[in-house]
Design a protein around this motif. Sequence first.
Motif, PDB file in Angstrom:
ATOM      1  N   GLY A 275     117.441  87.689  -1.896  1.00  0.00           N
ATOM      2  CA  GLY A 275     116.860  88.046  -0.611  1.00  0.00           C
ATOM      3  C   GLY A 275     115.361  87.826  -0.528  1.00  0.00           C
ATOM      4  O   GLY A 275     114.663  88.518   0.222  1.00  0.00           O
ATOM      5  N   VAL A 276     114.862  86.858  -1.290  1.00  0.00           N
ATOM      6  CA  VAL A 276     113.424  86.574  -1.322  1.00  0.00           C
ATOM      7  C   VAL A 276     113.061  85.607  -0.193  1.00  0.00           C
ATOM      8  O   VAL A 276     113.690  84.546  -0.046  1.00  0.00           O
ATOM      9  N   GLU A 277     112.056  85.945   0.582  1.00  0.00           N
ATOM     10  CA  GLU A 277     111.547  85.035   1.605  1.00  0.00           C
ATOM     11  C   GLU A 277     110.612  84.027   0.944  1.00  0.00           C
ATOM     12  O   GLU A 277     109.755  84.393   0.141  1.00  0.00           O
ATOM     13  N   TYR A 278     110.784  82.754   1.302  1.00  0.00           N
ATOM     14  CA  TYR A 278     109.973  81.712   0.669  1.00  0.00           C
ATOM     15  C   TYR A 278     109.746  80.562   1.626  1.00  0.00           C
ATOM     16  O   TYR A 278     110.495  80.360   2.596  1.00  0.00           O
ATOM     17  N   GLU A 279     108.705  79.796   1.330  1.00  0.00           N
ATOM     18  CA  GLU A 279     108.420  78.577   2.077  1.00  0.00           C
ATOM     19  C   GLU A 279     108.949  77.395   1.276  1.00  0.00           C
ATOM     20  O   GLU A 279     108.658  77.262   0.083  1.00  0.00           O
ATOM     21  N   TYR A 280     109.736  76.561   1.927  1.00  0.00           N
ATOM     22  CA  TYR A 280     110.298  75.401   1.246  1.00  0.00           C
ATOM     23  C   TYR A 280     109.514  74.152   1.617  1.00  0.00           C
ATOM     24  O   TYR A 280     109.264  73.894   2.799  1.00  0.00           O
ATOM     25  N   ILE A 281     109.125  73.372   0.613  1.00  0.00           N
ATOM     26  CA  ILE A 281     108.406  72.114   0.830  1.00  0.00           C
ATOM     27  C   ILE A 281     109.258  70.975   0.283  1.00  0.00           C
ATOM     28  O   ILE A 281     109.506  70.906  -0.925  1.00  0.00           O
TER      29      ILE A 281
ATOM     30  N   PRO B 120     112.450  71.132  -9.438  1.00  0.00           N
ATOM     31  CA  PRO B 120     111.848  72.148  -8.579  1.00  0.00           C
ATOM     32  C   PRO B 120     110.577  72.733  -9.196  1.00  0.00           C
ATOM     33  O   PRO B 120     110.424  72.767 -10.412  1.00  0.00           O
ATOM     34  N   LEU B 121     109.730  73.197  -8.304  1.00  0.00           N
ATOM     35  CA  LEU B 121     108.513  73.893  -8.706  1.00  0.00           C
ATOM     36  C   LEU B 121     108.378  75.132  -7.832  1.00  0.00           C
ATOM     37  O   LEU B 121     108.346  75.028  -6.612  1.00  0.00           O
ATOM     38  N   LEU B 122     108.305  76.281  -8.465  1.00  0.00           N
ATOM     39  CA  LEU B 122     108.124  77.541  -7.746  1.00  0.00           C
ATOM     40  C   LEU B 122     106.679  77.994  -7.920  1.00  0.00           C
ATOM     41  O   LEU B 122     106.151  77.973  -9.038  1.00  0.00           O
ATOM     42  N   ILE B 123     106.053  78.369  -6.815  1.00  0.00           N
ATOM     43  CA  ILE B 123     104.705  78.925  -6.889  1.00  0.00           C
ATOM     44  C   ILE B 123     104.742  80.331  -6.318  1.00  0.00           C
ATOM     45  O   ILE B 123     105.028  80.535  -5.136  1.00  0.00           O
ATOM     46  N   HIS B 124     104.482  81.308  -7.179  1.00  0.00           N
ATOM     47  CA  HIS B 124     104.521  82.717  -6.787  1.00  0.00           C
ATOM     48  C   HIS B 124     103.108  83.288  -6.865  1.00  0.00           C
ATOM     49  O   HIS B 124     102.537  83.375  -7.950  1.00  0.00           O
ATOM     50  N   ASN B 125     102.590  83.628  -5.710  1.00  0.00           N
ATOM     51  CA  ASN B 125     101.217  84.151  -5.635  1.00  0.00           C
ATOM     52  C   ASN B 125     100.217  83.244  -6.358  1.00  0.00           C
ATOM     53  O   ASN B 125      99.350  83.698  -7.105  1.00  0.00           O
ATOM     54  N   GLY B 126     100.389  81.942  -6.141  1.00  0.00           N
ATOM     55  CA  GLY B 126      99.456  80.964  -6.699  1.00  0.00           C
ATOM     56  C   GLY B 126      99.756  80.537  -8.122  1.00  0.00           C
ATOM     57  O   GLY B 126      99.078  79.647  -8.644  1.00  0.00           O
ATOM     58  N   LYS B 127     100.760  81.153  -8.759  1.00  0.00           N
ATOM     59  CA  LYS B 127     101.086  80.815 -10.144  1.00  0.00           C
ATOM     60  C   LYS B 127     102.337  79.924 -10.188  1.00  0.00           C
ATOM     61  O   LYS B 127     103.380  80.297  -9.663  1.00  0.00           O
ATOM     62  N   PRO B 128     102.247  78.742 -10.825  1.00  0.00           N
ATOM     63  CA  PRO B 128     103.382  77.817 -10.852  1.00  0.00           C
ATOM     64  C   PRO B 128     104.375  78.115 -11.975  1.00  0.00           C
ATOM     65  O   PRO B 128     103.981  78.500 -13.077  1.00  0.00           O
ATOM     66  N   ILE B 129     105.644  77.944 -11.675  1.00  0.00           N
ATOM     67  CA  ILE B 129     106.716  78.034 -12.672  1.00  0.00           C
ATOM     68  C   ILE B 129     107.591  76.803 -12.489  1.00  0.00           C
ATOM     69  O   ILE B 129     108.039  76.512 -11.371  1.00  0.00           O
TER      70      ILE B 129
ATOM     71  N   MET C 253      99.678  90.053   0.838  1.00  0.00           N
ATOM     72  CA  MET C 253     101.051  89.651   1.130  1.00  0.00           C
ATOM     73  C   MET C 253     101.540  88.673   0.057  1.00  0.00           C
ATOM     74  O   MET C 253     100.807  87.800  -0.374  1.00  0.00           O
ATOM     75  N   GLU C 254     102.789  88.851  -0.365  1.00  0.00           N
ATOM     76  CA  GLU C 254     103.372  88.000  -1.392  1.00  0.00           C
ATOM     77  C   GLU C 254     103.576  86.584  -0.859  1.00  0.00           C
ATOM     78  O   GLU C 254     104.003  86.385   0.272  1.00  0.00           O
ATOM     79  N   SER C 255     103.256  85.600  -1.696  1.00  0.00           N
ATOM     80  CA  SER C 255     103.433  84.198  -1.331  1.00  0.00           C
ATOM     81  C   SER C 255     104.407  83.539  -2.300  1.00  0.00           C
ATOM     82  O   SER C 255     104.213  83.575  -3.515  1.00  0.00           O
ATOM     83  N   VAL C 256     105.477  82.970  -1.748  1.00  0.00           N
ATOM     84  CA  VAL C 256     106.474  82.268  -2.558  1.00  0.00           C
ATOM     85  C   VAL C 256     106.720  80.898  -1.939  1.00  0.00           C
ATOM     86  O   VAL C 256     107.118  80.795  -0.773  1.00  0.00           O
ATOM     87  N   LYS C 257     106.469  79.856  -2.719  1.00  0.00           N
ATOM     88  CA  LYS C 257     106.693  78.494  -2.245  1.00  0.00           C
ATOM     89  C   LYS C 257     107.614  77.772  -3.226  1.00  0.00           C
ATOM     90  O   LYS C 257     107.503  77.956  -4.444  1.00  0.00           O
ATOM     91  N   LEU C 258     108.497  76.953  -2.686  1.00  0.00           N
ATOM     92  CA  LEU C 258     109.385  76.153  -3.516  1.00  0.00           C
ATOM     93  C   LEU C 258     109.265  74.691  -3.120  1.00  0.00           C
ATOM     94  O   LEU C 258     109.514  74.315  -1.973  1.00  0.00           O
ATOM     95  N   PHE C 259     108.865  73.864  -4.079  1.00  0.00           N
ATOM     96  CA  PHE C 259     108.838  72.419  -3.893  1.00  0.00           C
ATOM     97  C   PHE C 259     110.163  71.874  -4.422  1.00  0.00           C
ATOM     98  O   PHE C 259     110.530  72.118  -5.580  1.00  0.00           O
ATOM     99  N   GLY C 260     110.873  71.139  -3.582  1.00  0.00           N
ATOM    100  CA  GLY C 260     112.168  70.625  -4.005  1.00  0.00           C
ATOM    101  C   GLY C 260     112.575  69.393  -3.230  1.00  0.00           C
ATOM    102  O   GLY C 260     111.810  68.840  -2.443  1.00  0.00           O
ATOM    103  N   THR C 261     113.802  68.942  -3.473  1.00  0.00           N
ATOM    104  CA  THR C 261     114.420  67.878  -2.690  1.00  0.00           C
ATOM    105  C   THR C 261     115.824  68.333  -2.325  1.00  0.00           C
ATOM    106  O   THR C 261     116.501  68.986  -3.133  1.00  0.00           O
TER     107      THR C 261
END
Length: 227
Positions: free
Chosen positions: A26-32, A54-63, A1-9
């Motif tokens: 339309g991307v589903e993501y977890e916001y931190i 911001p920091l985006l982590i897509h399937n364990g890879k940070p951008i 399953m695809e994992s998308v996380k966004l670290f932000g304020t």
Amino acid sequence: MESVKLFGTWFSPYSRRVEMALKLKGVEYEYIEEDLKNKSPDLLKYNPVHKKVPLLIHNGKPISESLVILEYIDETWPGPAILPSDPYERSMARFWAKFLDEKCWPAMRRACLSRGDQEQEKANEEANEVVMFLENEVKGNKLFCGDTIGLVDIAANLIAHWYGIFEEFYGNMQPPLNLITKDKFPNICEWVDEYTNCTFVKENLPEKDKLAQLYMARIQAAKAAAQ
């Protein structure tokens, strides 16, 4: 399953850029939500160079870096295009987005924060000059990218939503600046109205009252620290 996380304020225009792009696609993501005074171990681990959002982590890879993330989102997921398909127009969108971050916003901040007649006059001249470039660029278009929201519009969140509040609070120790007015920049003002009245944009911008409270708290904290 695809994992998308966004670290932000919540108050960061740069974080909001990324959220808008993800929602546009339309991307589903977890916001931190990050506390920038007490940064999480994950933020420091995945973004050791800049240590910021911001920091985006897509399937364990940070951008990291908002404009880089926006391009990554556009290239990774289907849906409405954020950048033009034409190579020249694409390069111009990158140019103006970078111009906003590196030239326009710093000049507008200096115009608000400058003190003293000579410093203020110089800062105001510089700010008016850079905003005029944007005024000419958006002339004849509803949005910077034509009729649909694109990279430059999302990057210009700073002008459309944040700047007026920033000017109100940080420019209130000098005569009102009123940098962006319909008399001086009618095209920019029309773009602001068009952009901020878009339902999608409205739903993805922080409340102005909440931003105002944040700026007021920062000013009061700075005054208290200076005493």
